[in-house]
Design an enzyme around this catalytic site. Structure first.
Site: not given
Length: 290
Positions: A115-116, A133, A144, A234-235
């Protein structure tokens, strides 16, 4: 999947106190992970040892990032974002992988979902990776859709805003790679060659995660079955962006190991929940796998 900024206002109320760690549980979790095919999901807590703060770690102040809707609404909002982000990039852009990143590169799971946006997994050598992400090192034009290098844009921003870094270099770093800064009205932001506005090629809150990325992650988790394992490192799993993969694993009978200091929204689904340092745990896991 649309990210909601309200999730980033999540707090646990009182300051988190370190939980008692059972060495037997740590050993059992390591043994389970070392002998099974793995998918790994990482969050901001993995990069704190590289000097990048997280949003919801113990003692972290409540912060709310700019949403996609705010960013696209006005040139003033874009100027405010880039003025802050340009200072923060000088730090995040020079951050180095820590022992946790290097350990995961050595473990080489079937898929590493992060997610980092800091690119530290890639810098550490991880190959089978999906940056859910996006990456803050990339820039995209909202008109464009051309992409370009953040490093090149940083050079141009330096030229257009001489002395900006020197004047604001002491500003407090925020988890998304920007800083606390209010004086942004005189910051000059370039546009794309087509005249369109530039945005870091990352998923803002209120913006959809690309469906193909989500589908690839779901497929990898489902393929684990009962013989593999999902490791979360780590989440806090506060946003559904990551929690959905834990839910999918648990529904399929896949063991889930969560390594995170502080409560997570996936704790009730975990086979093991360990409040230990991610770098230390992953280094031990890499040694066992080797």
């Amino acid at each position: 999947m649309t990210l909601s900024r309200s999730a980033y206002a999540f707090t646990q109320g009182e300051a988190h106190e370190a939980a008692e760690v059972d060495p037997g549980e740590v050993e059992a979790a390591l043994d389970l992970l070392a002998t099974r095919p793995l998918v790994v999901l990482t969050g901001a807590g993995l990069s704190t040892d590289s000097g990048i703060p997280d949003y919801r770690g113990p003692g972290a102040p409540v912060r709310a990032p700019m949403t996609y809707q705010e960013f696209i609404a006005t040139p003033e909002a874009q100027r405010r974002y880039w003025a802050r982000s340009h200072v923060g990039w000088q730090r995040m852009g020079h951050a180095e992988p820590n022992d946790g990143h290097r350990a995961l590169a050595a473990v080489d799971p079937l898929l590493l979902i992060t997610q980092n946006v800091d690119g530290l997994h890639e810098a550490a050598g991880s190959q089978r990776l999906i940056a859910l992400h996006g990456r803050v090192a990339d820039v995209i034009c909202l008109s464009c859709r051309a992409t370009s290098s953040r490093a090149a844009l940083a050079g141009l921003l330096d030229e257009l805003n001489p002395g900006w870094i020197d004047r604001h270099g002491s500003a407090l770093t925020k988890p998304d790679g920007d800083v606390e800064l209010d004086e942004t009205a005189d910051f000059v932001v370039p546009t794309c060659e087509c005249g369109g506005p530039l945005k870091p090629d990352v998923v803002f809150f209120g913006e959809n995660v690309p469906a193909d990325r989500v589908a690839r992650c779901y497929a990898a988790v489902e393929a684990l079955g009962t013989g593999g394992a999902l490791l979360v490192a780590g989440s806090s799993l506060t946003v559904m962006s990551g929690l959905r993969f834990v839910k999918r694993a648990a529904a399929g009978g896949t063991p889930v190991v969560i390594v995170n200091r502080g409560a997570t929204r996936g704790d009730a689904l975990a086979t093991y929940k360990l409040e230990v340092g991610t770098s230390e745990f992953l280094t031990e896991l890499a040694a066992l796998v080797a």
